[in-house]
Scaffold this motif. Structure first.
Motif, PDB file in Angstrom:
ATOM      1  N   GLU A 213       0.848  -1.188   0.000  1.00 57.89           N
ATOM      2  CA  GLU A 213       0.000   0.000   0.000  1.00 57.89           C
ATOM      3  C   GLU A 213       0.890   1.247   0.000  1.00 57.89           C
ATOM      4  N   TYR A 218      -2.108  -1.946   5.845  1.00 60.79           N
ATOM      5  CA  TYR A 218      -3.138  -2.869   5.357  1.00 60.79           C
ATOM      6  C   TYR A 218      -3.519  -2.534   3.917  1.00 60.79           C
ATOM      7  N   SER A 221      -6.378   0.127   2.583  1.00 60.46           N
ATOM      8  CA  SER A 221      -6.565   1.233   3.527  1.00 60.46           C
ATOM      9  C   SER A 221      -5.919   2.517   3.035  1.00 60.46           C
ATOM     10  N   TRP A 267       0.816  -1.548  12.106  1.00 57.49           N
ATOM     11  CA  TRP A 267       0.064  -2.726  12.537  1.00 57.49           C
ATOM     12  C   TRP A 267       0.845  -3.407  13.652  1.00 57.49           C
TER      13      TRP A 267
END
Length: 296
Positions: A213, A218, A221, A267
């Motif tokens: 990403e 995630y 997101s 995360w």
């Protein structure tokens, strides 16, 4: 929906920050549990890896493996200093040996320069050194049935190749059949005009893909247009590995985490992250194959 044909991989830094036997076992076990087909190890400390142990663990789990790395300033093959270039060439050769020893057939990454923001553009002599070193490395790799994949990185991490066109020109100059192109959506988001044209330009010379990403957290997101990218992969009928890459300060690799500027905790649960990514990739790739021009 049809099954996808790409081996799906995950970077070991989702699980562990080193290649010690215990962390290799953790990464292998977690990768299998999350449903992936392939595990990628960064060889930032990989020359100390117990290769026999790692290969046995991978084979027991039924996993494919790829390796990747960048280079340090004192081992930069794009340097004009012969001693620095020689150190880099030796490091690449040793890393290739590790890759083959653990059963890998892909050696990926920024194999062509030091990792980090350069102080000036790449020089012509420096580029000539890159070509010479990678010609030799490609010959060594061919003997071991290993493919080199040139990862295209952003301008803050290298001054050698920043776009697909840069990478194609470099691969042309190296001139070896086992040198392929490695696209990474995180870097493409910075340097390319869109997520489709580079895939189409690379075509059947695409050998490896990193999915990340725009903030490396995630999938889904951020703002990267993965739908367009997946359709482009279907259009060129790409069936090679697609590896999810994400970094967080929750998993620290000495040296590499700082090189990658992993300051933020994006995360904390690697298994939740990896399972989410596996589902996201499986669904997105299958939908693109079904609705695009690739064969489902």
């Amino acid at each position: 929906m049809s099954q996808i044909r790409n081996p799906l991989g995950v970077h070991a830094l989702v699980w562990a920050g080193s290649t010690s036997p215990a962390e290799v076992e953790l990464a292998v076990r977690s990768t299998r549990e999350a449903g992936y087909d392939l595990l990628e190890f960064s060889l930032h400390d990989g020359l100390t890896m117990d290769t026999a142990h790692a290969r046995a663990e991978l084979e027991k789990a039924g996993l494919k493996v790829a390796c990747s790395r960048g280079l340090a300033p004192d081992a930069d093959v794009s340097s004009e200093d012969p001693a620095v270039v020689a150190r880099g060439a030796q490091l690449l050769s040793q890393s290739l040996e590790v890759t083959a020893a653990i059963g890998g057939t892909m050696f990926a990454g920024a194999l062509y320069s030091a990792f980090g923001k350069a102080a000036q553009p790449l020089s012509a002599p420096g580029r000539a050194n890159v070509v010479a070193v990678l010609k030799d490395l490609a010959a060594q790799a061919a003997e071991k049935n290993v493919t080199l994949t040139l990862e295209i990185c952003n301008r803050y991490e290298t001054n050698v190749i920043n776009t697909a066109r840069d990478a194609l020109r470099l691969a042309d100059d190296i001139g070896a059949d086992n040198v392929k192109i490695h696209l990474d959506t995180y870097h493409m988001n910075i340097e390319e005009a869109d997520m489709v044209r580079p895939v189409l330009e690379v075509g059947d010379r695409l050998g490896y893909v990193h999915i990340g990403e725009n903030h490396r957290g995630y999938l889904g997101s951020g703002h990267i247009d993965f739908n367009a990218f997946f359709h482009a992969l279907a259009d060129i009928d790409y069936t090679g590995p697609i590896t999810f890459e994400s970094f967080s300060s929750a998993v620290v690799a000495p040296g590499l985490s700082n090189d990658l500027a992993i300051w933020r905790n994006l995360w904390s649960d690697g298994m939740d992250l990896a399972r989410h990514a596996h589902s996201y990739l499986t669904n997105g790739l299958a939908a693109a194959a079904q609705n695009g021009h690739g064969n489902p």
